[in-house]
Write a protein that holds these residues in place. Structure first.
Motif, mmCIF file in Angstrom:
data_model
loop_
_atom_site.group_PDB
_atom_site.id
_atom_site.type_symbol
_atom_site.label_atom_id
_atom_site.label_comp_id
_atom_site.label_asym_id
_atom_site.label_seq_id
_atom_site.Cartn_x
_atom_site.Cartn_y
_atom_site.Cartn_z
ATOM 1 N N THR A 1 0.820 -1.209 0.000
ATOM 2 C CA THR A 1 0.000 0.000 0.000
ATOM 3 C C THR A 1 0.856 1.262 0.000
ATOM 4 O OG1 THR A 1 -1.720 -1.179 1.232
ATOM 5 C CG2 THR A 1 -1.836 1.222 1.182
ATOM 6 N N LYS A 2 1.885 1.300 0.840
ATOM 7 C CA LYS A 2 2.736 2.492 0.927
ATOM 8 C C LYS A 2 3.528 2.702 -0.353
ATOM 9 C CE LYS A 2 3.250 2.357 5.979
ATOM 10 N NZ LYS A 2 4.206 2.263 7.113
ATOM 11 N N VAL A 3 4.053 1.613 -0.900
ATOM 12 C CA VAL A 3 4.817 1.717 -2.147
ATOM 13 C C VAL A 3 3.913 2.189 -3.280
ATOM 14 C CG1 VAL A 3 6.160 0.432 -3.852
ATOM 15 C CG2 VAL A 3 6.456 -0.049 -1.421
ATOM 16 N N ASN A 4 2.710 1.643 -3.336
ATOM 17 C CA ASN A 4 1.766 2.043 -4.380
ATOM 18 C C ASN A 4 1.395 3.520 -4.260
ATOM 19 O OD1 ASN A 4 1.766 -0.607 -5.243
ATOM 20 N ND2 ASN A 4 -0.112 -1.137 -4.166
ATOM 21 N N ALA A 5 1.185 3.985 -3.030
ATOM 22 C CA ALA A 5 0.866 5.404 -2.814
ATOM 23 C C ALA A 5 2.046 6.287 -3.196
ATOM 24 C CB ALA A 5 0.483 5.629 -1.354
ATOM 25 N N LEU A 6 3.261 5.822 -2.871
ATOM 26 C CA LEU A 6 4.461 6.595 -3.211
ATOM 27 C C LEU A 6 4.642 6.689 -4.724
ATOM 28 C CD1 LEU A 6 7.015 8.021 -2.199
ATOM 29 C CD2 LEU A 6 8.171 5.805 -2.205
ATOM 30 N N LEU A 7 4.449 5.566 -5.422
ATOM 31 C CA LEU A 7 4.593 5.565 -6.881
ATOM 32 C C LEU A 7 3.508 6.420 -7.538
ATOM 33 C CD1 LEU A 7 5.466 1.805 -7.538
ATOM 34 C CD2 LEU A 7 6.968 3.781 -7.833
ATOM 35 N N THR A 8 2.295 6.370 -6.977
ATOM 36 C CA THR A 8 1.217 7.191 -7.520
ATOM 37 C C THR A 8 1.511 8.672 -7.323
ATOM 38 O OG1 THR A 8 -0.384 5.440 -7.028
ATOM 39 C CG2 THR A 8 -1.255 7.641 -7.453
ATOM 40 N N GLY A 9 2.029 9.020 -6.139
ATOM 41 C CA GLY A 9 2.393 10.411 -5.888
ATOM 42 C C GLY A 9 3.507 10.886 -6.813
ATOM 43 N N ALA A 10 4.510 10.029 -7.027
ATOM 44 C CA ALA A 10 5.612 10.372 -7.934
ATOM 45 C C ALA A 10 5.092 10.545 -9.360
ATOM 46 C CB ALA A 10 6.680 9.287 -7.885
ATOM 47 N N TYR A 11 4.161 9.669 -9.757
ATOM 48 C CA TYR A 11 3.594 9.770 -11.099
ATOM 49 C C TYR A 11 2.822 11.075 -11.266
ATOM 50 C CZ TYR A 11 1.522 8.144 -15.474
ATOM 51 O OH TYR A 11 1.157 8.031 -16.788
ATOM 52 N N ALA A 12 2.013 11.423 -10.264
ATOM 53 C CA ALA A 12 1.236 12.669 -10.334
ATOM 54 C C ALA A 12 2.157 13.887 -10.405
ATOM 55 C CB ALA A 12 0.314 12.771 -9.123
ATOM 56 N N LEU A 13 3.207 13.875 -9.585
ATOM 57 C CA LEU A 13 4.152 15.001 -9.576
ATOM 58 C C LEU A 13 4.851 15.140 -10.924
ATOM 59 C CD1 LEU A 13 5.546 17.203 -7.885
ATOM 60 C CD2 LEU A 13 7.250 15.495 -7.223
ATOM 61 N N CYS A 14 5.303 14.006 -11.469
ATOM 62 C CA CYS A 14 5.995 14.040 -12.761
ATOM 63 C C CYS A 14 5.042 14.387 -13.897
ATOM 64 C CB CYS A 14 6.662 12.696 -13.037
ATOM 65 S SG CYS A 14 8.082 12.350 -11.985
ATOM 66 N N HIS A 15 3.769 13.966 -13.767
ATOM 67 C CA HIS A 15 2.790 14.258 -14.819
ATOM 68 C C HIS A 15 2.598 15.765 -14.971
ATOM 69 C CE1 HIS A 15 -0.726 13.882 -17.371
ATOM 70 N NE2 HIS A 15 -1.402 14.640 -16.530
ATOM 71 N N PHE A 16 2.335 16.434 -13.857
ATOM 72 C CA PHE A 16 2.176 17.888 -13.937
ATOM 73 C C PHE A 16 3.525 18.564 -14.189
ATOM 74 C CE2 PHE A 16 -1.572 16.803 -11.232
ATOM 75 C CZ PHE A 16 -2.535 17.223 -12.126
ATOM 76 N N GLY A 17 4.609 17.897 -13.748
ATOM 77 C CA GLY A 17 5.941 18.457 -13.946
ATOM 78 C C GLY A 17 6.337 18.532 -15.403
ATOM 79 N N TRP A 18 6.140 17.414 -16.149
ATOM 80 C CA TRP A 18 6.584 17.459 -17.550
ATOM 81 C C TRP A 18 5.720 18.412 -18.378
ATOM 82 C CZ3 TRP A 18 3.395 16.169 -21.549
ATOM 83 C CH2 TRP A 18 2.397 15.214 -21.369
ATOM 84 N N ILE A 19 4.443 18.551 -18.006
ATOM 85 C CA ILE A 19 3.601 19.512 -18.729
ATOM 86 C C ILE A 19 4.105 20.936 -18.498
ATOM 87 C CG2 ILE A 19 1.285 20.505 -18.887
ATOM 88 C CD1 ILE A 19 0.174 17.742 -18.173
ATOM 89 N N ALA A 20 4.382 21.263 -17.226
ATOM 90 C CA ALA A 20 4.876 22.607 -16.897
ATOM 91 C C ALA A 20 6.239 22.867 -17.524
ATOM 92 C CB ALA A 20 4.946 22.768 -15.378
ATOM 93 N N LEU A 21 7.102 21.858 -17.509
ATOM 94 C CA LEU A 21 8.451 22.039 -18.061
ATOM 95 C C LEU A 21 8.428 22.213 -19.574
ATOM 96 C CD1 LEU A 21 10.332 19.423 -15.852
ATOM 97 C CD2 LEU A 21 10.718 21.898 -15.867
ATOM 98 N N PHE A 22 7.525 21.499 -20.249
ATOM 99 C CA PHE A 22 7.416 21.688 -21.698
ATOM 100 C C PHE A 22 6.880 23.081 -22.025
ATOM 101 C CE2 PHE A 22 7.510 16.967 -22.352
ATOM 102 C CZ PHE A 22 8.578 16.971 -23.241
ATOM 103 N N ILE A 23 5.980 23.585 -21.187
ATOM 104 C CA ILE A 23 5.489 24.949 -21.397
ATOM 105 C C ILE A 23 6.611 25.953 -21.171
ATOM 106 C CG2 ILE A 23 3.911 26.711 -20.518
ATOM 107 C CD1 ILE A 23 1.935 24.461 -19.864
ATOM 108 N N CYS A 24 7.397 25.731 -20.124
ATOM 109 C CA CYS A 24 8.539 26.613 -19.854
ATOM 110 C C CYS A 24 9.599 26.508 -20.942
ATOM 111 C CB CYS A 24 9.167 26.277 -18.503
ATOM 112 S SG CYS A 24 8.112 26.635 -17.085
ATOM 113 N N GLY A 25 9.572 25.384 -21.687
ATOM 114 C CA GLY A 25 10.523 25.219 -22.780
ATOM 115 C C GLY A 25 10.352 26.236 -23.882
ATOM 116 N N THR A 26 9.189 26.880 -23.943
ATOM 117 C CA THR A 26 9.002 27.948 -24.930
ATOM 118 C C THR A 26 9.819 29.184 -24.568
ATOM 119 O OG1 THR A 26 7.046 28.731 -23.714
ATOM 120 C CG2 THR A 26 6.686 27.122 -25.477
#
Length: 229
Positions: free
Chosen positions: A116-141
Motif C-alpha cells: 500500500t505504501k509503495v503504491n501510494a508513493l509511486l502514484t504520488g511520484a507519477y502525479a508530480l511528474c505528470h504535472f511536472g513534464w507539462i509545466a516544463l514543456f510549457i517553460c521550454g518555450t
C-alpha cells in the motif's frame, strides 16, 4: 570561450543522459519484480492458477476504444464498433488525471494490501511528474533547457506505467513484451490505463460469477444430500 563551450557541452550531456538513468533504474526494478513473481509462482503451495490457462489478449486493444472513431471516419462509416461513452470518458479522464486510474489499478492488483505504501508513493511520484513534464514543456518555450527536464519526467512516468503493465500482464496471463509495454505506457498512457482498468474489471466479474456458481452448486449438493438422508 573554449571553457564555456566545454562546460555547456558537459551540462548538456548530463541533462540529456538523465532520462536514460531513470530508464535503467526502473528496468532493474522491473527485473527484480519479475524474478520475485516467478519465485512466488514456483512455490507449489502458492501456485497461481492463471499460469495454467492459455495466453489471453486484452479486451480492448491499445489502438481500440476512442481510436475506433478515427477508423470510423476514415472508412466512411464502415467500421463495425464505435467507442462507447466509457471509452471516451475514460480516455479523457486518464489524459488529464492519469494518477487516479493508476492508484485504482495498483489497489486492484494488490488485493492483500502488502504494498500500500509503495503504491501510494509511486502514484504520488507519477502525479508530480505528470504535472511536472507539462509545466516544463510549457517553460521550454522560454528556455529550451527546460525541455530536457520535461522529457526526464515524462520517461520516468513511462517507466512506472511500463512496470505496472508488465505486472498486470503477468498476473492475468496476457501475452506481450517490454517494448510494447513501454510504448503503451509512454505515448499511449491514457489508453494503457483504460485498457488495464477494463481488463481487471472483466476478470473480477468472471471471478465473482465463478464463485457464485460454485456456491450454488455446493448449496444444491447440500440440499440433495439432506433430502436423500
Amino acid at each position: 570561450g573554449g571553457n564555456d563551450a566545454l562546460g555547456a557541452l558537459q551540462t548538456a550531456s548530463i541533462v540529456f543522459g538523465l532520462p536514460f538513468n531513470f530508464l535503467i533504474f526502473f528496468m532493474c526494478w522491473s527485473i527484480q519484480r519479475l524474478c520475485a513473481t516467478l519465485d512466488e509462482h514456483n512455490n507449489e503451495d502458492n501456485l497461481d492458477p492463471k499460469l495454467l490457462l492459455p495466453k489471453k489478449t486484452w479486451q480492448m486493444p491499445v489502438f481500440g476504444g476512442i481510436f475506433n472513431l478515427i477508423e470510423f471516419i476514415v472508412s466512411f462509416g464502415r467500421a463495425i464498433e464505435l467507442p462507447s461513452s466509457r471509452h471516451i470518458l475514460g480516455f479523457l479522464k486518464n489524459l488529464v488525471l492519469p494518477f487516479i486510474a493508476l492508484y485504482s489499478i495498483y489497489s486492484t492488483v494488490d488485493l492483500k494490501c502488502k504494498h500500500t505504501k509503495v503504491n501510494a508513493l509511486l502514484t504520488g511520484a507519477y502525479a508530480l511528474c505528470h504535472f511536472g513534464w507539462i509545466a516544463l514543456f510549457i517553460c521550454g518555450t522560454i528556455n529550451h533547457g527546460f525541455v530536457a527536464f520535461g522529457w526526464s519526467a515524462f520517461f520516468l512516468n513511462a517507466c512506472i506505467l511500463t512496470s505496472l503493465r508488465t505486472d498486470v500482464r503477468g498476473k492475468l496471463g496476457i501475452g506481450g513484451n517490454f517494448v510494447g509495454d513501454f510504448v503503451a505506457g509512454s505515448f499511449l498512457y491514457p489508453q494503457a490505463l483504460l485498457q488495464m482498468e477494463l481488463q481487471l474489471a472483466e476478470d473480477n466479474n468472471h471471478e465473482v460469477e465463478y464463485v457464485e456458481e460454485k456456491d450454488e452448486i455446493e448449496l444444491a449438493d447440500s440440499l440433495l444430500n439432506e433430502h436423500q438422508a
